[in-house]
Every structure is written in structure tokens, then in C-alpha cells.
Design a protein around this motif. Structure first.
Motif, short mmCIF file in Angstrom:
data_model
loop_
_atom_site.label_atom_id
_atom_site.label_comp_id
_atom_site.label_asym_id
_atom_site.label_seq_id
_atom_site.Cartn_x
_atom_site.Cartn_y
_atom_site.Cartn_z
N TYR A 238 -6.68 -2.84 0.91
CA TYR A 238 -6.11 -3.46 2.11
C TYR A 238 -7.01 -3.20 3.32
CZ TYR A 238 -2.73 -4.51 5.82
OH TYR A 238 -2.10 -5.02 6.92
N ALA A 239 -7.49 -1.97 3.43
CA ALA A 239 -8.40 -1.64 4.53
C ALA A 239 -9.67 -2.47 4.44
CB ALA A 239 -8.72 -0.14 4.50
N GLU A 240 -10.13 -2.65 3.22
CA GLU A 240 -11.37 -3.39 3.02
C GLU A 240 -11.19 -4.88 3.36
OE1 GLU A 240 -14.34 -4.39 -0.68
OE2 GLU A 240 -13.06 -2.61 -0.84
N VAL A 241 -10.14 -5.46 2.85
CA VAL A 241 -9.94 -6.90 3.05
C VAL A 241 -9.60 -7.21 4.51
CG1 VAL A 241 -7.46 -7.05 2.53
CG2 VAL A 241 -8.95 -8.97 1.98
N GLY B 284 -2.87 1.36 9.30
CA GLY B 284 -2.89 0.95 7.90
C GLY B 284 -4.03 0.01 7.63
N ARG B 285 -4.31 -0.84 8.63
CA ARG B 285 -5.38 -1.82 8.44
C ARG B 285 -6.75 -1.16 8.32
NH1 ARG B 285 -4.69 -6.98 7.95
NH2 ARG B 285 -2.71 -7.87 8.62
N ASP C 102 -2.37 -10.38 2.04
CA ASP C 102 -3.73 -9.88 2.26
C ASP C 102 -4.25 -9.11 1.05
OD1 ASP C 102 -3.62 -11.06 4.68
OD2 ASP C 102 -3.63 -9.23 5.88
N VAL C 103 -3.39 -8.31 0.46
CA VAL C 103 -3.83 -7.54 -0.71
C VAL C 103 -4.06 -8.49 -1.89
CG1 VAL C 103 -3.17 -5.80 -2.41
CG2 VAL C 103 -2.79 -5.38 0.04
N VAL C 104 -3.19 -9.49 -2.02
CA VAL C 104 -3.38 -10.50 -3.06
C VAL C 104 -4.76 -11.16 -2.88
CG1 VAL C 104 -2.61 -12.74 -3.95
CG2 VAL C 104 -0.92 -10.95 -3.39
N ALA C 105 -5.03 -11.52 -1.64
CA ALA C 105 -6.34 -12.14 -1.34
C ALA C 105 -7.47 -11.18 -1.68
CB ALA C 105 -6.39 -12.54 0.13
N LYS D 68 0.86 -1.20 0.00
CA LYS D 68 0.00 0.00 0.00
C LYS D 68 0.88 1.23 0.00
CE LYS D 68 0.00 0.03 5.01
NZ LYS D 68 1.05 -1.02 4.97
N ALA D 69 0.26 2.40 -0.18
CA ALA D 69 1.03 3.64 -0.21
C ALA D 69 1.70 3.93 1.13
CB ALA D 69 0.10 4.80 -0.59
N ALA D 70 2.84 4.63 1.09
CA ALA D 70 3.54 5.03 2.31
C ALA D 70 2.75 6.11 3.05
CB ALA D 70 4.92 5.57 1.96
N HIS D 71 2.81 6.09 4.38
CA HIS D 71 2.14 7.15 5.15
C HIS D 71 3.14 7.90 6.02
CE1 HIS D 71 2.30 4.66 8.74
NE2 HIS D 71 1.63 3.68 8.14
#
Length: 642
Positions: free
Chosen positions: A196-199, A438-439, A165-168, A123-126
Motif C-alpha cells: 500500500y505504501a509503495e502503490v 498509512g500511505r 489501491d492495494v488491488v491495483a 493493511k495491518a492495524a496500527h
RNA sequence: GCGCCCGUAGCUCAGCUGGAUAGAGCGAUUGGCUUCGAACCAAUAGGCCGGGGGUUCGAGUCCCUCCGGGCGCGCCA
């Protein structure tokens, strides 16, 4: 310059105290409380008082008499209850500053490995990642400025849970999307931020994750392909974001190679052989290989529940286990190596990435003598376990030289959350800060922040220099934005939680990067005006002899400014010893303040006395250079104008 | 429950191995642009350094204890 005088005096005092009183290690110096007390203070009489059973003042007097004259020191004075204040010979000091060429620190033998950034490529850097990278990069610059050899590593966890997780997420929540098309058509790191937040909150995630991880580990199937594609794409976004902040790396070690080249298996053999870990036959950890708690905790009961599982009962290794293997490799203790290939070249510097296959002309990495891991303080427990692993293997020196360069998290003020449209519970609204996640997709993306800063800086530049070409204004606004951002991340000491406030971060006034940049620009303006008048910069060393410098530096304000400007090495060294880049930022700010005060009270170009004018120009030139060099250590440039 | 971190001016933070009268920025009040451009400077107000014990010639700094806040403590990473 100040730093070498300091070292000299300190050595003289230590030597004298050793021969005269037989007391070791007594060279400590202090900064006097007030500048009127002199330039340095020696508090050693207080320490000797106890052992000698004499009044500190009497000892101080004896020391002053015994020390005799020291090069560059005009006077030693007994003051207060027993201080010895040092007054430098201003003319001699000025002369030394004028005639000492800029030099990098003396080369220090031994490679230092600094690992920082380490963002999960999913995911993007924060802003939290920005604190890590800016701290790490600045620490590297400090070390290099002082002559140390540094290798910068940015570890890429491309086979971990977060990528899985993002792959999933793509496989189960976005089966209709073609990822390769998305990569070409969207801000892919932003897209994954949301996915990522959604999954993460999906009830079936754990099950999906297990399948995905299995595929990744065996390098087979669609999941493995997607994981590689996603992580490579996002790593490139991260590198681009960091590039904006002038942050680069020497090597990107990847977890995929640690797995493929079986680093863990090699470390496991060592750990078993030296009995650093043992096979648990009972209790809740039955069937696991564990490290006893006594290895990494100060005091511990007999309670084996505190032991740390290294290998699970299903024979898979934990994250800490892999980290021990990686740490061993950094010190050249694993007896195994990666292969490397060039990833990209930026400004003539090649960034390498690990690979599983032998390559022609492979450079050498690792084999560090000191290792600094820039990792947030929440992971201190795991870092302790890694160090304990080294120690249990008998690598005590390397354990001592492993530093968890920890820092506290970046949180958000409730006000900033509201501004960003993040909904808060009533409870959160009352807090002084809210943790980013991030989650949950809760946070400020690094690139969004950078864009906002550039936008704000551009408004300022536009209002002052509307005549300048647009591209140039944008370039300067970008320099200012980066200066503001890097300084903001550095002004706090490492273990203070940053409550990130957007308005505060967007400020360019007071204790900020742009303030320091502006100061350097002002100094430069004087020199530029000089050139515009058709005058060349005077030959300072030809026109200013020691007597002239003594005359000019008799004025307290000038002396204090020169002194401050000559303390950059001192400030950097202190910051290295304490591991606080914030000290360099603070120094830069103080020097800027001192110059702004000088600037306000002194007209340089209209000065009619030749000697004084040359002297003022020299001061301007010197301070400008010192500001520029100090800012460079902070990774901040000086714009052409502001 | 155990461990680590934090508590200093209204707010955000410095304070170097214990040392001389506790500092800065922001905010507040006031004053200063003669182009070396004010993204600046100057001045004023604002502190029992969370509370209480202790060690010391000396404590914001070290020790103990209590209070308040944060973060860890997984066969997650």
C-alpha cells in the motif's frame, strides 16, 4: 454505594431549595478539596446568594438548619465562605457497603449503538486504530456496566479507495504474485502494509484506481474478486488483533451491502423530497446535488462555495452521502434493512456480518435510540454534515442523539521513530511528535507493539517465577501486556494528542495498567495466604456489625480507603456523562494507590485483635473485588500472580 | 483566509456544570524489603496554569485579544 448516597443527598437538597426558595435544579455536589472537610460539599449557598442578596454563609446556616437529618449523614457543617460540608455516618456507610450485593446497574431502556474500530481492510492495524478500538470498547463496557443496552458495530469499508489501491498494487506492481498463495504463506496484512505504501506514491495510481473501483462497484472481473479476497482476509487479521485485546463486535456492516441494497438511493429520495439538498445550477458545483453550508455551519456567508457536494456531477455519491444513509439506518429511519449471517462465534458470542441475500433466522440490528460514532477528530467536519443531514430531514431528536465520539490522533515521538528505523527530516526531529501515515507506511503495527509488550512482560515474569510452567508464564505475560496497552490508550483524555513513546508504553511502573493489576494481585495474595494457612474467609456480615464497623472506620486511613473503593459506580457514571473513559482509568489508579499505601502500613494476617483482623480482611476482599470490577470495565484482567 | 483542538512542574498529563491551600506519573535527591514478594511505599525539591484585558464575591476553568503548536476546510475516503 457512594453513588446512591450522592444521588440521595443531591435530591434532598434540590427538593428543599425548590420548596423553600423556589429555585430549580440546585442539587450539585462537589468533592471537598481536602478529605478533612468531609465526604461531600454542597456549594448551593453560593448560587443562591446572588438571587437572595444575602451572604452565602448565612444561607448555608439556614439550609443546614432547614434540611434536618438525612439518612446516612452524621453531620452537615457550614464551612469556608458558605460551603456545607457533609460528613457521612461511617458505621452506617460501612454497613451499607457490606450488605449491598454486587449488582449491575439498573437496566436503562433504549438501545445505544456504538460504532468503533472501522479499519480499512487493506493493511495491518496500527496504534492509531488501537486507540479507536480501545476507547470504543471501553466506552461500551462502561455503558453496559451502568445498565445500558449496547450494540457494537464495526463498519467495514470493503469497496473503498484504500482497498482498491492495494488491488491495483497487486495487479500492476505484483502481477506475478498469486494472491491466494500469499495469503496462505505470509503475514498478508503486513505484506499489504508495504504494498500500500509503495502503490500510494506511484504516479499512475489514480488511473488504476478508477478502473479498479469500477470493477468493484459492478462486482465483475478480477479486481472485484481480488478486492473481496483481500478485504476478507485482512478483516480476519483485524478481528484477531482486537480479539487479543478482548474486543469484540455484534455486527460488521459492510459498504458492499450498502451499495448492493441501494441504501443511498433510498436516502437520496428522502433528501430530495424534503429539500435537504438541492441541484446546483451554477458556480463551481454546477451539476451536483449539494447540501447548503447553512445546514452544518454556525455562521455562513452567502458564499455557496462552502456547500458540501453530496452527489457529484457524474451522478456518483460521495462518502458523506453513504454515511448519511448508514446513520439513518442506525436509527431505523431508512425504511430498509440489511440481511445478516453469522460470521463466527467467540466465547459463545456470535458476530454477524451483513449480506445482500435474505437469510433464515435473521436477528434484528439497528433501530438505536442513541448513536455514538468513534471516529478521529479530523473527520469532525464530515460528521457535522451527517448530523446536518438528519436535521434537514426533520429528524431533530436523532440529530441531537448522534454523537461524534472524537479523539485526537496517535503520533510518534522522534525518539521512537529512530528506534523503529524510520528516517526523519531535520524538521521532524525538532518536533515533539511526528504524525503516522498509512500511505507512507510510517507507523507502529498493532501486532508488533503487542508482541514487544508481551516479550517485555515475559522477561519480568520469568525473573520472578522461573519455576512456573512456560505456558502459564506466557499467559500471565500476555495479560500484563494487554493491561499495559489498554491502560496506556485510556489514560489520556480524548482530545489530547498521544505522542507515542515506545519506552513509556513499555513501562510497567507508576501510572500504568500493570501497577493496578499488581495491586489487585497483592490483595489477592493476602487472601491466598489465608487459605494456605487452612483458614476460611470469615463470614463478614456475621462478624461485623455496625458498631464494629464504626469503631474500625474511625481510623482515617481505613475510612478513606473504603470510601475510595466504594466510588466505582460514581466514577463510571461521571465518565459516561463526560464521555471520558480516562476518568475510569484514573479512578482505578487512585484506588490502587490507596490500597498500596494500606498494604504497606498494615499487617493483615498477623493482626491479633479478632474484630480488627476480620475488618482488615473484609477491606482487602472488598478492595480486591472493586479493583477487579473496575479493571474489567477497562477491559483488563487480573493475573493469577505477578 | 475560515473552523476545531491544544498550551498547567524538567518531561508526559489530570484538574468533574467557575469555588476552599493547583494534583499525579516519570525523571532528580534521600530513606525503607520482618515472605501478606519492592512491578511497591515514604519524604524533599520543582508552578506569575502561554501573554494581556474583561465578567464575577470568586477564574487553570467563562468572554475578548495577541503569541506559539496541531488538525481540518476536495465532484478523496
Amino acid at each position: 454505594m457512594f453513588h446512591s448516597i450522592e444521588k440521595n443527598i443531591s435530591a434532598r437538597v434540590a427538593e428543599y431549595v425548590r420548596t423553600k426558595y423556589g429555585v430549580q435544579g440546585a442539587g450539585a455536589l462537589e468533592q471537598p478539596k481536602q478529605s478533612s472537610f468531609g465526604e461531600l460539599a454542597i456549594p448551593v449557598a453560593f448560587h443562591l446568594a446572588r438571587q437572595l442578596k444575602q451572604a452565602p454563609r448565612a444561607i448555608a446556616a439556614e439550609l443546614v438548619a432547614g434540611l434536618g437529618s438525612i439518612d446516612g449523614v452524621a453531620a452537615l457543617e457550614v464551612a469556608g465562605n458558605g460551603y456545607i460540608n457533609v460528613r457521612l455516618d461511617r458505621g452506617a456507610y460501612g454497613y451499607a457497603v457490606l450488605h449491598t450485593a454486587d449488582k449491575a446497574g439498573e437496566p436503562v431502556p433504549g438501545k445505544i449503538i456504538v460504532e468503533h474500530t472501522n479499519i480499512n481492510p487493506n493493511k495491518a492495524a496500527h496504534i492509531g486504530h488501537l486507540r479507536n478500538a480501545v476507547l470504543g470498547d471501553t466506552f461500551v463496557r462502561m455503558l453496559r456496566a451502568s445498565g445500558r443496552t449496547v450494540e457494537v458495530q464495526n463498519y467495514i469499508d470493503n469497496t473503498g479507495v484504500q482497498v482498491a489501491d492495494v488491488v491495483a498494487g497487486f495487479e500492476h506492481l505484483r502481477p506475478q504474485e498469486d494472491v491466494e498463495t500469499l495469503i496462505k504463506t505470509t503475514r498478508f496484512d503486513y505484506y499489504c502494509w508495504n504494498l500500500y505504501a509503495e502503490v500510494s506514491s506511484h504516479p499512475e495510481l489514480k488511473e488504476w484506481r478508477r478502473e479498479t473501483l469500477h470493477s468493484i462497484e459492478h462486482r465483475t472481473g478480477q479486481s472485484a474478486f481480488l478486492a473481496a479476497l483481500i478485504s476478507e482476509t485482512i478483516v480476519n487479521y483485524h478481528l484477531a488483533t482486537m480479539r487479543k485485546l478482548d474486543i469484540s463486535y455484534d455486527l460488521l456492516p459492510r459498504e458492499s451491502e450498502i451499495l448492493y441494497l441501494k441504501f443511498w438511493e433510498t436516502a437520496f429520495e428522502q433528501l430530495k423530497e424534503r429539500q435537504a439538498i438541492y441541484f446546483e445550477t451554477e458556480g463551481k458545483n454546477k451539476g451536483c446535488w449539494v447540501m447548503p453550508a447553512s445546514a452544518f455551519k454556525e455562521q455562513t456567508g452567502e458564499d455557496t462555495d462552502d456547500s458540501k457536494v453530496i452527489v457529484r456531477s457524474n451522478n456518483t455519491v460521495t462518502y458523506v452521502g453513504k454515511d448519511i444513509a448508514y446513520q439513518l439506518w442506525k436509527f431505523g429511519l431508512l425504511g430498509k434493512d440489511f440481511y445478516y449471517r453469522p460470521l463466527r462465534e467467540v466465547d459463545g458470542h456470535i458476530v454477524y456480518i451483513t449480506t445482500g441475500e435474505p437469510q433464515p433466522q435473521a436477528p434484528s440490528f439497528g433501530h438505536g435510540e442513541w448513536v455514538y460514532n468513534v471516529i478521529d477528530s479530523r473527520q469532525s467536519y464530515l460528521q457535522d454534515v451527517v448530523v446536518a443531514g438528519l436535521r434537514a430531514l426533520g429528524y431533530n431528536q436523532q440529530a441531537d442523539r448522534s454523537t461524534h465520539f472524537s479523539y485526537e490522533m496517535v503520533a510518534l515521538t522522534p525518539g521512537t521513530c529512530v528506534e523503529l528505523g524510520i528516517e526523519l527530516s531535520e524538521e521532524d526531529k525538532k518536533k515533539t511528535y511526528v504524525e503516522v501515515s498509512g500511505r507512507k507506511g510510517l507507523g507502529v503495527k498493532a501486532d508488533d507493539l503487542i508482541d514487544k509488550l508481551i516479550e517485555k512482560a515475559l522477561q519480568e515474569v520469568d525473573s520472578r517465577h522461573s519455576e512456573a510452567p512456560a505456558a502459564e508464564r506466557l499467559r500471565i505475560a500476555t495479560e500484563i501486556a494487554i493491561g499495559a496497552l489498554r491502560y496506556f490508550m485510556l489514560k489520556f483524555t480524548r482530545n489530547s494528542v498521544i505522542a507515542f513513546d515506545l519506552q513509556e508504553a513499555l513501562s510497567f511502573e507508576g501510572d500504568t495498567g500493570p501497577y493496578v493489576q499488581y495491586t489487585a494481585v497483592r490483595a489477592g495474595n493476602i487472601l491466598r495466604k489465608l487459605a494456605e494457612r487452612g483458614e476460611a474467609l470469615p463470614d463478614f456480615s456475621a462478624e461485623l456489625d455496625q458498631d464494629a464497623l464504626a469503631r474500625q472506620l474511625a481510623l482515617e486511613d481505613y475510612w478513606q480507603l473504603l470510601l475510595m473503593a466504594s466510588k466505582s459506580e460514581s466514577a463510571i457514571e461521571r465518565a459516561i456523562v463526560s464521555g471520558e473513559p480516562a476518568h475510569v482509568a484514573k479512578y482505578a489508579f487512585q484506588l490502587a494507590q490507596a490500597f498500596n499505601n494500606f498494604y504497606h502500613g498494615t499487617q493483615v494476617l498477623s493482626e491479633e485483635n479478632r474484630e480488627k483482623r476480620v475488618f482488615l480482611l473484609w477491606m482487602t476482599h472488598y478492595v480486591r473485588r472493586q479493583l477487579e470490577r473496575t479493571l474489567a470495565v477497562l477491559g483488563i484482567t487480573v493475573p493469577a500472580y505477578m
